[in-house]
Design a protein around this motif. Structure first.
Motif, PDB file in Angstrom:
ATOM      1  N   ARG A 182      -3.448  -4.210  -6.389  1.00  0.00           N
ATOM      2  CA  ARG A 182      -2.332  -4.785  -5.617  1.00  0.00           C
ATOM      3  C   ARG A 182      -2.853  -5.774  -4.577  1.00  0.00           C
ATOM      4  O   ARG A 182      -4.043  -5.802  -4.244  1.00  0.00           O
ATOM      5  N   HIS A 185      -0.900  -5.441   0.634  1.00  0.00           N
ATOM      6  CA  HIS A 185      -0.739  -4.021   0.875  1.00  0.00           C
ATOM      7  C   HIS A 185      -1.402  -3.673   2.206  1.00  0.00           C
ATOM      8  O   HIS A 185      -1.822  -4.565   2.964  1.00  0.00           O
ATOM      9  N   VAL A 202       1.805  -6.645  -7.336  1.00  0.00           N
ATOM     10  CA  VAL A 202       0.747  -6.678  -8.347  1.00  0.00           C
ATOM     11  C   VAL A 202      -0.150  -7.879  -8.137  1.00  0.00           C
ATOM     12  O   VAL A 202      -1.375  -7.776  -8.100  1.00  0.00           O
ATOM     13  N   VAL A 210       4.578  -2.752  -6.153  1.00  0.00           N
ATOM     14  CA  VAL A 210       3.827  -1.577  -6.603  1.00  0.00           C
ATOM     15  C   VAL A 210       4.406  -0.368  -5.880  1.00  0.00           C
ATOM     16  O   VAL A 210       4.182  -0.180  -4.676  1.00  0.00           O
TER      17      VAL A 210
END
Length: 1000
Positions: A182, A185, A202, A210
């Motif tokens: 990912r 994040h 992603v 995700v």
């Protein structure tokens, strides 16, 4: 679980394309041109540091040992990931607080992942750093299977994949043992020692949320899947995750998406909202009631957030509203109190120093609990500068210390030791002047007034004399017999003209100070009709065979020959791209650069093969390869002699004999050029050639002479100039004839360089208005006013003395009196015009009414009185002449007075040249009278000569008569002992005299 959303991206080819690609590139270029201002933040640093702190965005960062570490990031073309690993700290032991930049050593750099947007955490051992996720195009084989996971250890300086253990239960159940890869994040180290990985998408190409939540235990090397928010499967990306001291992790800001709904668009999490994950019991909670200044805090994504050392306050900076190409960027620094859950945002009047540029995806860290360091980031362009904020003084290590109700002060400093906001300028937290400064100013003003008052009282006589002189000479000075209305009219007219003159003078001074600067082009024939060549850099972008020109394993060649068939391949030197690799927006691949240094090449219009003084009139370059097909771009840059920054950047003093040369450029100029070259912002004298192009370039080296910003240059005489050389390039480019040349034959491009003219060109700055020019205008106006006053009110005699005589004091004034007395008191007679001729006129003539007099000065001048004279009540000298004097004695005293009058007039008012010439003509020898038989005996010159001879014949007989009568026509000492008894006979002029007049 597969909600697809669109949002802002930093890399253009990794986002949905709503406009044609070329339009986006053009927009990117325009925006960068408008906003680019070199890679330098508010915190000062030298040129080397500016270059080393690369312009990056979305790098991973952490704080270790009071230093901010940054790894990876994207930049230089927008679709690249790097493995840059650097640290930034400060020299706190120095009064200047220098910025210290270090590159972190890596024992196995080939194993370091090239990644952008990764997240890193420093483990409690202060030795191991873990890296998770991010954009890593070179590791697609890993990211397609699981999350990119690496670690770096400081003790051995080694990069390696994170060791992971797998439990048998996970294998038997078929559950994934590693998280999905990912970006955007968070990876947060919590108080329980676990790293929690949450949210993200992603990839930029596949912006699918995700929807999972993982933890990693560094102790047992295990990944564990965690439950998402149970009330609603809410997932964030472009958010921040902050581990709190109570075991909670706060996830806030960023964008939200619901993992179970693919049709809903992303929204920004409000500033009043936050998600909490309790690492103790594994439960989620939601708080939507954050308070404080929510409007200023605003919703945003890709912001930077750090927790203070007191473990209570979270500092947020920057971010964007994620609106694509129309996105807005923030530069607000907001403070969230985790005790009250209220935002505090300092207002503009409480923010001091130079505020950083608006940006997102920046790196930040807290240093020494007092300073927050902000670095890099992007806002449609990439930043590389360093900004340092001094945190509010209310916040200390004690977490119980509240910000309080008063305003919060934030200072962006330029020195972490002294707290200066600018170089040498201390920060003043208030805009008002302190009472102490006001009191000091009042005391100084009072002392100055006391000193001036004492000086005026001590020199009161001199001051009164000056005032009286000004009044008599300048203000009120009527002539005898002139009515008062005429003098009043003259005074009013003089006042008006003086006001106009002062106004014009002020206007001229303002015009000089605001004078625009014009340039004058001066063209001169070059010495020997030979001119220098510019230095040229050739950079190959994207050619497959280019590895490194210093490695010797590439197949590109740059060949050089002059029009006189001189081979100049030896003037071409490869550049080490490890020092700096120029960026080009094409970003076709590896870049290799060569530098052409024409240290021994001169170009001339004519070449004499017998006596070679130049190398021809042009230089031809060819670029060759052994490959059968090449696709790339050749970037060519031209630099004037002495101003080629490549000579300083790519070489050092060890190469002084061949490569290195100190350039006529300041550190700031070198830093700005390096930043522009490093960020594809170079626009001056750049030529880009595609494969199979040939070009012809005309250049003209110009010497630009700039006016230095000093006061002397406002005078207009012998200005102080700074000189810099520039090169002006014009080019024509066209495709090559592929039937004759093609890459299969090894020839990529051809370039011919020739001078535009064989002249030296100087472009010189000069001010349109200077004080020298203004003097002519002011002098003309003064002359016009003087003529006007003389025409209307008549001419008034002027003093033969100047200011140095009239306003002299002390010894200067006494020396003037002595000189006057020694020169003009030899006859011991009263001074004409000041003393009356005879005392019998004292009752009828008052000299004070016939011109201005300074009575004090007059008294000083008459301290030594003539014998037989006395002073009246008005200090006017009266001649004491006995009544029984004969007429001869009276006549003798009158002659003395007339003689004194002649001497003074000759010394101060009359140029006696014509009198001396007349005297010389009268005293010609006798032979001169008869030297020419054809002389006109009736001419005036003949009369002068004849009478001069008569004077000489009568000289002897007339002396006795003159002595008896007491009459001296000529002083024997002054006229070479020539004494005459009477004026000469002038027959031609006798008719103008009365018949009864006799000279004897």
């Amino acid at each position: 679980m597969n909600s697809v959303i669109y949002r802002e991206k930093s890399r253009f080819n990794r986002q949905p394309v709503f406009l044609p690609k070329m339009t986006l590139l053009l927009l990117f270029s325009v925006v960068m041109t408008m906003f680019f201002d070199s890679v330098q933040g508010a915190y000062p640093s030298n040129m080397t540091t500016k270059i080393q702190v690369s312009s990056r965005s979305n790098a991973a960062s952490f704080v270790r040992d009071e230093a901010l570490y940054m790894y990876g990031g994207e930049g230089r073309g927008g679709n690249t990931a790097t493995d840059d690993f650097v640290s930034i700290t400060f020299n706190f032991s120095s009064p200047y607080g220098e910025l210290i930049f270090n590159r972190i050593p890596m024992a196995n750099p080939e194993s370091a992942p090239k990644v952008a947007g990764a997240r890193m955490v420093l483990l409690p051992d202060n030795n191991t750093v873990l890296l998770f996720g991010g954009f890593a195009p070179e590791h697609a084989n890993i990211t397609a299977m699981h999350l990119l996971c690496y670690q770096y250890t400081f003790d051995d300086q080694m990069w390696a994949p994170i060791p992971v253990n797998v439990t048998p239960s996970e294998i038997s159940e078929g559950a994934p043992v590693l998280p999905t890869h990912r970006e955007d994040h968070t990876a947060t180290l919590a108080t329980d020692g676990l790293v929690y990985i949450y949210g993200g998408v992603v990839s930029k190409e596949n912006p699918t949320i995700v929807g999972d939540f993982w933890s990693y235990n560094p102790s047992d090397k295990l990944f564990t899947r965690r439950e998402l928010f149970s009330l609603d499967p809410l997932v964030l990306f472009a958010h921040v995750g902050i581990a709190l001291a109570d075991g909670n992790i706060l996830y806030t800001t960023g964008a939200i998406a619901y993992s179970g709904n693919n049709s809903i668009e992303a929204e920004l999490l409000g500033p009043n909202e936050g998600l909490f994950y309790n690492t103790v019991n594994g439960e989620w909670s939601y708080n939507g009631e954050f308070g404080g200044d929510l409007a200023a805090a605003s919703a945003r994504g890709y912001s930077t957030a750090v927790l203070g050392r007191e473990q209570r306050y979270i500092y947020f900076y920057g971010g964007t509203n994620m609106a694509g190409q129309k996105g807005l960027y923030r530069h607000t620094l907001s403070i969230l109190d985790t005790k009250t859950w209220n935002y505090t945002v300092p207002t503009a009047e409480h923010i001091h120093g130079i505020r950083p540029s608006r940006r997102a995806m920046a790196c930040a860290g807290i240093i020494t609990s007092n300073y927050m360091v902000l670095a890099q980031g992007s806002a449609r362009r990439y930043f590389g500068g360093i900004d340092v904020a001094k945190l509010p003084p209310q916040i200390m290590e004690d977490s119980n210390n509240d910000l309080g109700p008063g305003p919060v002060e934030i200072t962006w400093v330029a020195n972490v030791v002294t707290g200066e906001t600018e170089n040498g300028v201390l920060d003043i937290s208030s805009n008002s002047i302190s009472p102490g400064i006001i009191a000091a100013i009042l005391i100084i003003v009072l002392l100055v007034l006391i000193i001036i008052t004492f000086l005026v009282w001590f020199f009161r006589c001199q001051v009164w004399s000056v005032v009286l002189s000004l009044y008599n000479k300048i203000i009120w000075n009527p002539r005898p017999g002139e009515p008062h209305w005429a003098e009043v009219t003259r005074l009013i007219t003089k006042t008006i003209l003086t006001f106009l003159l002062v106004a014009f003078f002020v206007f001229v001074v303002i015009q000089v100070l605001q004078s625009p600067i014009a340039t004058v082009t001066i063209t001169e024939v070059a010495d020997g009709i030979n001119v220098d060549m510019p230095e040229i850099r050739f950079c190959f972008d994207g050619y497959d065979q280019v590895v490194n020109p210093l490695a010797g394993n590439n197949y590109l060649e740059v060949n050089c020959i002059t029009s006189s068939s001189d081979n100049c391949d030896g003037n071409i030197f490869p550049l080490n791209m490890l020092n700096q690799e120029p960026l080009f927006s094409s970003s076709l691949g590896e870049v290799a650069c060569y530098l052409f240094i024409p240290y021994n090449i001169k170009l001339g219009q004519n070449t004499d093969e017998l006596e070679r003084t130049n190398n021809g009139s042009e230089v031809h370059f060819s670029f060759n390869t052994e490959a059968t097909e090449q696709k790339g771009i050749l970037h060519i840059s031209f630099y004037p002699p002495g101003r080629n920054p490549n000579r300083e950047l790519f070489f050092d003093e060890s190469n002084a004999l061949t490569y290195y040369q100190k350039q006529d450029m300041t550190e700031e100029e070198l830093g700005n050029w390096a930043a522009a070259d490093f960020n594809n912002m170079a626009t001056e004298n750049v030529l880009n050639m595609n494969t199979n192009d040939e070009a012809f370039v005309h250049y003209q080296i110009q010497q630009h002479q700039y006016l230095r910003d000093v006061g002397w240059n406002y005078i207009g005489f012998s200005p102080i100039l700074d000189s810099k050389y520039k090169v002006d390039v014009t080019s024509r480019k066209q495709p090559m004839n592929l039937e004759q040349y093609s890459p299969s034959n090894g020839l990529l491009n051809e370039l011919t360089v020739a001078p535009a003219s064989f002249n030296n060109v100087r472009i010189r700055e000069q001010r349109i208005y200077t004080l020298i020019n203004a003097l002519g205008s002011i002098g003309g106006l003064v002359s016009l006013f003087i003529v006007f006053l003389a025409l209307i009110f008549g001419h008034r005699p002027k003093s033969p003395w100047g200011v140095i005589h009239s306003w002299s004091i002390g010894g200067m004034k006494r020396s003037l009196s002595r000189e006057l007395t020694s020169r003009f008191d030899v006859l011991d007679t009263p001074v004409p015009f000041v003393n009356i001729v005879n005392r019998r006129f004292a009752s009828t003539v008052d000299l004070k009414h016939y011109g201005p007099h300074n009575m004090k000065n007059l008294h000083q001048m008459n301290t030594t009185k003539s014998v037989g004279a006395e002073s009246s009540s008005d200090n006017i000298m009266l001649t004491d002449i006995p009544e029984n004097l004969s007429d001869g004695k009276h006549f003798s005293q009158l002659e003395e007075r007339i003689q004194l009058l002649e001497l003074v007039l000759k010394s101060y008012y009359i140029d006696d040249e014509v009198f001396r010439r007349l005297d010389h003509a009268l005293k010609q020898p006798d032979s001169a009278i008869h030297s020419n038989e054809n002389t006109n005996h009736n001419s005036l010159l003949h009369i002068f000569r004849r009478n001069g001879a008569d004077l000489r014949n009568r000289k002897k007989n007339s002396t006795a008569t003159q002595q008896e009568d007491g009459v001296h026509w000529f002083d024997t000492n002054m006229y070479n002992n020539s004494v005459i008894s009477s004026p000469p006979e002038i027959p031609h002029l006798s008719s103008f005299l009365p018949p009864s007049h006799s000279y004897t």
